[in-house]
Scaffold this active site. Structure first.
Site, PDB file in Angstrom:
ATOM      1  N   LYS A 100       0.815  -1.208   0.000  1.00 15.85           N
ATOM      2  CA  LYS A 100       0.000   0.000   0.000  1.00 15.85           C
ATOM      3  C   LYS A 100       0.860   1.274   0.000  1.00 15.85           C
ATOM      4  O   LYS A 100       0.575   2.217  -0.733  1.00 15.85           O
ATOM      5  CB  LYS A 100      -0.887  -0.008   1.253  1.00 15.85           C
ATOM      6  CG  LYS A 100      -2.302   0.371   0.994  1.00 15.85           C
ATOM      7  CD  LYS A 100      -3.253  -0.262   1.989  1.00 15.85           C
ATOM      8  CE  LYS A 100      -2.782  -0.194   3.430  1.00 15.85           C
ATOM      9  NZ  LYS A 100      -3.327   0.951   4.167  1.00 15.85           N
ATOM     10  N   ARG A 157      10.821 -11.359   6.946  1.00 14.12           N
ATOM     11  CA  ARG A 157      11.570 -10.122   7.228  1.00 14.12           C
ATOM     12  C   ARG A 157      12.474 -10.297   8.443  1.00 14.12           C
ATOM     13  O   ARG A 157      12.089 -10.885   9.445  1.00 14.12           O
ATOM     14  CB  ARG A 157      10.596  -8.977   7.510  1.00 14.12           C
ATOM     15  CG  ARG A 157      10.048  -8.343   6.260  1.00 14.12           C
ATOM     16  CD  ARG A 157       9.673  -6.906   6.497  1.00 14.12           C
ATOM     17  NE  ARG A 157       8.505  -6.800   7.342  1.00 14.12           N
ATOM     18  CZ  ARG A 157       7.372  -6.201   6.957  1.00 14.12           C
ATOM     19  NH1 ARG A 157       7.274  -5.671   5.760  1.00 14.12           N
ATOM     20  NH2 ARG A 157       6.356  -6.119   7.783  1.00 14.12           N
ATOM     21  N   ARG A 203      11.279  -9.109  14.106  1.00 15.60           N
ATOM     22  CA  ARG A 203      10.494  -8.269  15.016  1.00 15.60           C
ATOM     23  C   ARG A 203       9.240  -9.030  15.436  1.00 15.60           C
ATOM     24  O   ARG A 203       8.686  -9.795  14.646  1.00 15.60           O
ATOM     25  CB  ARG A 203      10.070  -6.965  14.315  1.00 15.60           C
ATOM     26  CG  ARG A 203      11.215  -6.009  14.004  1.00 15.60           C
ATOM     27  CD  ARG A 203      10.653  -4.712  13.485  1.00 15.60           C
ATOM     28  NE  ARG A 203       9.432  -4.984  12.698  1.00 15.60           N
ATOM     29  CZ  ARG A 203       8.538  -4.085  12.362  1.00 15.60           C
ATOM     30  NH1 ARG A 203       8.695  -2.841  12.698  1.00 15.60           N
ATOM     31  NH2 ARG A 203       7.477  -4.425  11.657  1.00 15.60           N
ATOM     32  N   ARG A 224     -12.031   2.310   7.954  1.00 13.19           N
ATOM     33  CA  ARG A 224     -11.651   0.953   8.297  1.00 13.19           C
ATOM     34  C   ARG A 224     -12.900   0.103   8.559  1.00 13.19           C
ATOM     35  O   ARG A 224     -12.833  -1.118   8.584  1.00 13.19           O
ATOM     36  CB  ARG A 224     -10.781   1.003   9.558  1.00 13.19           C
ATOM     37  CG  ARG A 224      -9.742  -0.078   9.638  1.00 13.19           C
ATOM     38  CD  ARG A 224      -8.829   0.200  10.790  1.00 13.19           C
ATOM     39  NE  ARG A 224      -7.802   1.165  10.454  1.00 13.19           N
ATOM     40  CZ  ARG A 224      -6.531   0.850  10.234  1.00 13.19           C
ATOM     41  NH1 ARG A 224      -6.128  -0.373  10.332  1.00 13.19           N
ATOM     42  NH2 ARG A 224      -5.656   1.776   9.932  1.00 13.19           N
ATOM     43  N   ARG A 265      -3.286 -10.235  12.285  1.00 15.73           N
ATOM     44  CA  ARG A 265      -3.495  -8.972  11.565  1.00 15.73           C
ATOM     45  C   ARG A 265      -4.273  -9.204  10.268  1.00 15.73           C
ATOM     46  O   ARG A 265      -5.138  -8.411   9.903  1.00 15.73           O
ATOM     47  CB  ARG A 265      -2.153  -8.304  11.249  1.00 15.73           C
ATOM     48  CG  ARG A 265      -1.509  -7.688  12.498  1.00 15.73           C
ATOM     49  CD  ARG A 265      -0.107  -7.219  12.230  1.00 15.73           C
ATOM     50  NE  ARG A 265      -0.062  -6.064  11.325  1.00 15.73           N
ATOM     51  CZ  ARG A 265       1.062  -5.619  10.782  1.00 15.73           C
ATOM     52  NH1 ARG A 265       2.206  -6.203  11.028  1.00 15.73           N
ATOM     53  NH2 ARG A 265       1.039  -4.571   9.984  1.00 15.73           N
TER      54      ARG A 265
END
Ligand SMILES: [Zn+2]
Length: 217
Positions: free
Chosen positions: A13, A126, A159, A87, A170
């Site tokens: 995004k 990541r 992380r 949202r 999420r």
């Protein structure tokens, strides 16, 4: 042009938003940025939002809506792109009422679609450097030496935000909130889907093509 950008975390995004803003000179309105700015500036709304966040609660719709409505007023004639807002359907309805009052509607909802498995792979792969913040990926952006930062030799870590359980949660939240929103905008026939599991340049070209045809009509 008045746009809404939708996309799961990890769908790219941010990158697409930047491209659209540069090309069409729109005001970029990210709810996260605006919230941070209001809090930093210590405005009335910012203080109210802070109270909720301090207690670990979600900032209520009314506050977010008011904040975004204020920010939209500063948009140039070229328009704006909303990122991270609305949202929920409740927020979308409030926005439409607000916009209709001024005779302006959302022109298009750009929906970046991507398979959850692809997103999970992007995010859980990541690795970041706890010292300098550099971000790597175990498949797509490998450090020169496995597991170690190129800049300072620090051992890379995952992380907690990028852990498989957090990512799954999420994504689940995103789908639960966003699907009704897509349906809501679909009733107005303004949702444009884009396959985001492609090279970002290809996605950008597809978005520009759609926006180009909207501008002409
Ligand atoms: Zn580093």
């Amino acid at each position: 042009m008045r746009l809404v950008l939708l996309g799961a975390p990890g769908a790219g995004k941010g990158t697409q938003c930047k491209g659209i803003v540069n090309r069409y000179h729109l005001l970029h309105l990210s709810s996260g940025d605006i919230l941070r700015r209001e809090r930093a500036a210590g405005t009335e709304l910012g203080k109210k939002a802070q109270q909720y966040m301090d207690s670990g609660a979600l900032v209520p719709d009314e506050i977010i809506i008011e904040m975004m409505a204020e920010a939209i007023k500063e948009a140039p004639p070229a328009g704006f792109i909303l990122d991270g807002f609305p949202r929920t359907v409740n927020q979308a309805e409030a926005l439409d009422q607000e916009r209709n009052g001024e005779g302006q509607k959302i022109d298009a909802v750009l929906n970046l679609k991507i398979d959850d498995k692809v997103v999970a792979g992007r995010m859980t792969g990541r690795r970041s450097c706890p010292k300098c913040g550099a971000v790597y990926h175990i498949d797509n952006l490998k450090p020169r030496k496995a597991g170690v930062c190129d800049r300072d030799g620090t051992k890379l870590v995952q992380r907690s935000d990028d852990g498989p359980e957090v990512v799954a949660h999420r994504l689940e939240t995103y789908h639960r909130q966003t699907e009704p929103l897509v349906e809501y905008y679909n009733d107005n026939g303004i949702v444009y889907d884009f396959d985001a599991d492609r090279d970002p340049e290809e996605v950008k070209a597809a978005i520009f093509e759609t926006l180009g045809s909207l501008v002409r009509t």
